[in-house]
Design a protein around this motif. Structure first.
Motif, PDB file in Angstrom:
ATOM      1  N   ASP A  13      43.243  -6.594  17.523  1.00  0.00           N
ATOM      2  CA  ASP A  13      43.976  -5.414  17.079  1.00  0.00           C
ATOM      3  C   ASP A  13      45.025  -5.914  16.090  1.00  0.00           C
ATOM      4  N   PHE A  61      45.928 -11.098  22.786  1.00  0.00           N
ATOM      5  CA  PHE A  61      46.957 -10.326  22.088  1.00  0.00           C
ATOM      6  C   PHE A  61      47.215  -8.961  22.745  1.00  0.00           C
ATOM      7  N   SER A  62      46.447  -8.633  23.779  1.00  0.00           N
ATOM      8  CA  SER A  62      46.662  -7.364  24.486  1.00  0.00           C
ATOM      9  C   SER A  62      47.405  -7.550  25.802  1.00  0.00           C
ATOM     10  N   TYR A  76      54.637 -16.828  23.849  1.00  0.00           N
ATOM     11  CA  TYR A  76      53.589 -16.597  22.852  1.00  0.00           C
ATOM     12  C   TYR A  76      52.979 -17.918  22.378  1.00  0.00           C
ATOM     13  N   ASP A  96      40.934 -11.711  24.781  1.00  0.00           N
ATOM     14  CA  ASP A  96      41.811 -10.679  24.224  1.00  0.00           C
ATOM     15  C   ASP A  96      43.276 -10.981  24.529  1.00  0.00           C
ATOM     16  N   GLU A 114      52.774  -4.063   7.552  1.00  0.00           N
ATOM     17  CA  GLU A 114      51.459  -4.232   8.172  1.00  0.00           C
ATOM     18  C   GLU A 114      50.333  -4.081   7.150  1.00  0.00           C
ATOM     19  N   LYS A 141      50.183  -7.546  28.265  1.00  0.00           N
ATOM     20  CA  LYS A 141      51.474  -6.869  28.278  1.00  0.00           C
ATOM     21  C   LYS A 141      52.553  -7.819  28.787  1.00  0.00           C
ATOM     22  N   ASP A 158      54.737  -0.792  31.330  1.00  0.00           N
ATOM     23  CA  ASP A 158      53.453  -1.440  31.603  1.00  0.00           C
ATOM     24  C   ASP A 158      52.600  -0.615  32.559  1.00  0.00           C
ATOM     25  N   HIS A 185      47.572  -4.660  14.640  1.00  0.00           N
ATOM     26  CA  HIS A 185      48.965  -4.331  14.968  1.00  0.00           C
ATOM     27  C   HIS A 185      49.504  -5.269  16.047  1.00  0.00           C
ATOM     28  N   LYS A 186      48.716  -5.503  17.087  1.00  0.00           N
ATOM     29  CA  LYS A 186      49.157  -6.387  18.171  1.00  0.00           C
ATOM     30  C   LYS A 186      49.243  -7.836  17.710  1.00  0.00           C
ATOM     31  N   ASN A 192      52.374  -8.193  15.731  1.00  0.00           N
ATOM     32  CA  ASN A 192      53.528  -8.091  16.629  1.00  0.00           C
ATOM     33  C   ASN A 192      53.734  -9.395  17.397  1.00  0.00           C
ATOM     34  N   PHE A 193      52.650  -9.973  17.922  1.00  0.00           N
ATOM     35  CA  PHE A 193      52.757 -11.217  18.679  1.00  0.00           C
ATOM     36  C   PHE A 193      53.215 -12.365  17.778  1.00  0.00           C
TER      37      PHE A 193
END
Length: 551
Positions: free
Chosen positions: A104, A52-53, A60, A50, A178, A55, A538, A106-107, A110-111
């Motif tokens: 996810d 992309f989660s 990247y 995971d 999105e 914090k 965070d 959205h994540k 974003n990344f």
């Protein structure tokens, strides 16, 4: 002897259990990969299930590790945008795409957007430096959007071609861009149903109903029947009859649905609630979360709930119309109404309907917060009927409720683990700091204090709370001209005495925010005392996330 065997790799099953204990503790997991080959082999899947989660990642570049797996035809598509110094190296130590378990949208978007910025920047730091760079750094917004779409589609294609079967999938779309990104991957998913066939957790959160959303919902109930956790957040102020009917079909098609969340709906939810009567749900569903739901038009609560045989927890978070009609439906439920969470926003006057709800749920209620001017009456009801509160706050404070809050905290110290206090008022802040420390429990999992801090009051609080260990402490100080420096007191009473494990401090002064995390010398000093300083956001706990992760 046992310890040496553990580190030498002679006890692989035990090693795996040890490493699993550090799930989502990415700093510790990174250390584990350097122990030996076995530890590395067992740790890498956790780091990559995971990514992309994560914090606040340092960079990247893990996205580039995925892009290594593009086939030659897909690599050519990138030539219009970027040059890769390593030209897609062919070998990596592990097949990283195979480890992905949770996505996810959205994540992910974003990344990728943040990675694209570093690729297009000539002023990145050494940690951010990419082996890719954009040929033309003056790309138009539409060209950058097309580049981002290409990366998103490429990543999902890589996951699919490497045989990934997701455990968790969240489709979250808040803006037009999105929705466009989702359209890039939508057909890929439809053509490769095995990609999400076995998902156990699914979330759909969107603000506009599109044809592809409806098609995707239809696809879900036809192809996915193993979902155990389902979150569905409707678009606000939009008639959602077709989508709500699709949700009912998704619910009915599940064989082991254990948790469901309904969010942001002002409509009756008629079909989706009645679908809970289906035999699959009635004997498996144990958690229901209502999040920003208007109960005013819902008339089938008792009919649905009376068929739920194993329901163990109900959560009402900032919902509306908790009136006599709603209470009458609750009274018509023949099974116990196990309300575990009640967070209230604007209510108007507190009437006997709400008192009956709290009285009926007193033996079950564990989480409570109120951001309403009627907090005094509600706190009195909680003190009267509820003794098992574990999570308390936020609470709207006034001259009377502040002392009721302190009395309630003292009454529930046996169970209290999470405490959130938000008081911008200087006088209220002073009262809290002078009276809170001595009534805290021996141990708190989390405490959030948003106050206007006077240093002499802070010292009183820190002295009085010396018997309390706080695993996660988050302080937000709204500084005034005369406030003084709080860090000498934090250093003396928290750092030197090791009273917390994780700490975040944010100070706001004349509209400017200062986060302790970015004061590197202070951070290093805390590390020497085994206290980890994190970014303010965070460490901040969102109620939605807390309920979702706890139940």
């Amino acid at each position: 002897m046992a310890c040496s065997k553990l580190f030498s790799g002679d006890l692989p099953e035990l090693i795996n259990e040890v490493i699993q204990y550090f799930h989502y503790d990415y700093k510790t997991l990174h250390s584990c990969i350097f122990v030996n080959r076995l530890w590395c082999r067992l740790t890498i899947p956790l780091l990559w299930e995971d990514p992309f989660s994560i914090k606040s990642p340092k960079n990247y570049r893990f996205i580039e590790s995925y892009l290594h797996y593009l086939n030659n035809d897909d690599k050519v598509k990138f030539n219009d945008y970027i040059i890769n110094n390593d030209l897609f190296p062919s070998n990596t130590l592990f097949n990283y795409p195979r480890f992905i378990q949770r996505l996810d949208t959205h994540k992910v978007c974003n990344f990728i957007e943040k990675w694209a910025v570093t690729v297009g920047s000539t002023s990145t730091t050494k940690e951010q430096h990419s082996s890719y760079f954009i040929q033309n750094t003056n790309l138009s917004s539409s060209q950058m959007s097309n580049f981002t779409k290409l990366v998103i589609r490429s990543l999902f294609l890589i996951f699919i071609e490497n045989g990934v079967s997701l455990h968790s999938f969240e489709v979250i779309m808040f803006n037009h861009k999105e929705f466009e990104y989702f359209d890039e991957i939508f057909e890929l998913i439809l053509q490769n149903p095995n990609f999400i066939y076995n998902i156990k957790s699914f979330k759909l959160d969107f603000n506009t109903i599109t044809n592809n959303i409806t098609r995707f919902s239809t696809f879900l109930y036809s192809n996915c029947n193993s979902i155990s956790s389902l979150h569905f957040l409707f678009p606000s102020y939009v008639e959602n009859y077709p989508t709500e009917k699709c949700l009912a079909q998704i619910i009915s098609s599940q064989e082991n649905l254990k948790k469901i969340l309904f969010g942001y709906s002002e409509f009756p939810l008629h079909h989706s609630l009645l679908s809970l009567k289906h035999s699959n749900c009635s004997n498996t569903l144990n958690t229901i979360i209502f999040y920003h739901i208007d109960f005013g038009n819902i008339v089938v609560l008792s009919e649905a709930f009376n068929h739920l045989n194993v329901l163990e927890s109900i959560h009402i978070i900032y919902c509306y119309s908790l009136d006599s009609k709603f209470i009458q439906q609750i009274n018509n439920i023949t099974k116990p109404f196990k309300l575990k969470s009640l967070f209230l926003g604007f209510l108007g006057e507190v009437d006997e309907s709400l008192e009956r709800l709290i009285q009926k749920s007193g033996d079950y209620l564990e989480n409570f917060g109120i951001s309403n001017d009627e907090s005094q009456q509600l706190l009195q009801l909680i003190m009267k009927y509820c003794s098992k509160i574990k999570y308390l706050g936020p609470i709207r404070l006034d001259n009377q409720s502040i002392y009721l809050l302190l009395s309630l905290i003292e009454n529930i110290t046996q169970n209290l683990s999470y405490l959130i206090i938000d008081a911008f008022n200087v006088d209220y802040s002073s009262i809290i700091l002078k009276n809170l420390g001595q009534i805290l429990p021996i141990k708190l999992e989390y405490m959030y204090l948003c106050l206007t801090i006077n240093t002499s009051d802070l010292e009183v609080f820190l002295k009085n709370s010396q018997n309390t260990f706080i695993k996660k402490l988050l302080i937000r100080n709204i500084r005034k001209e005369e406030s003084g420096d709080i860090f000498s007191y934090i250093k003396e009473y928290i750092m030197k005495k090791k009273k917390v494990k994780y700490l975040a401090v944010s100070e706001t002064f004349h509209g400017r925010n200062e986060d302790l995390f970015f004061q590197k010398d202070k951070v290093k000093e805390f590390q020497l005392h085994d206290i980890q300083v994190l970014k303010y956001f965070d460490l901040f706990i969102d109620i939605y996330d807390f309920i979702n992760e706890t139940y």
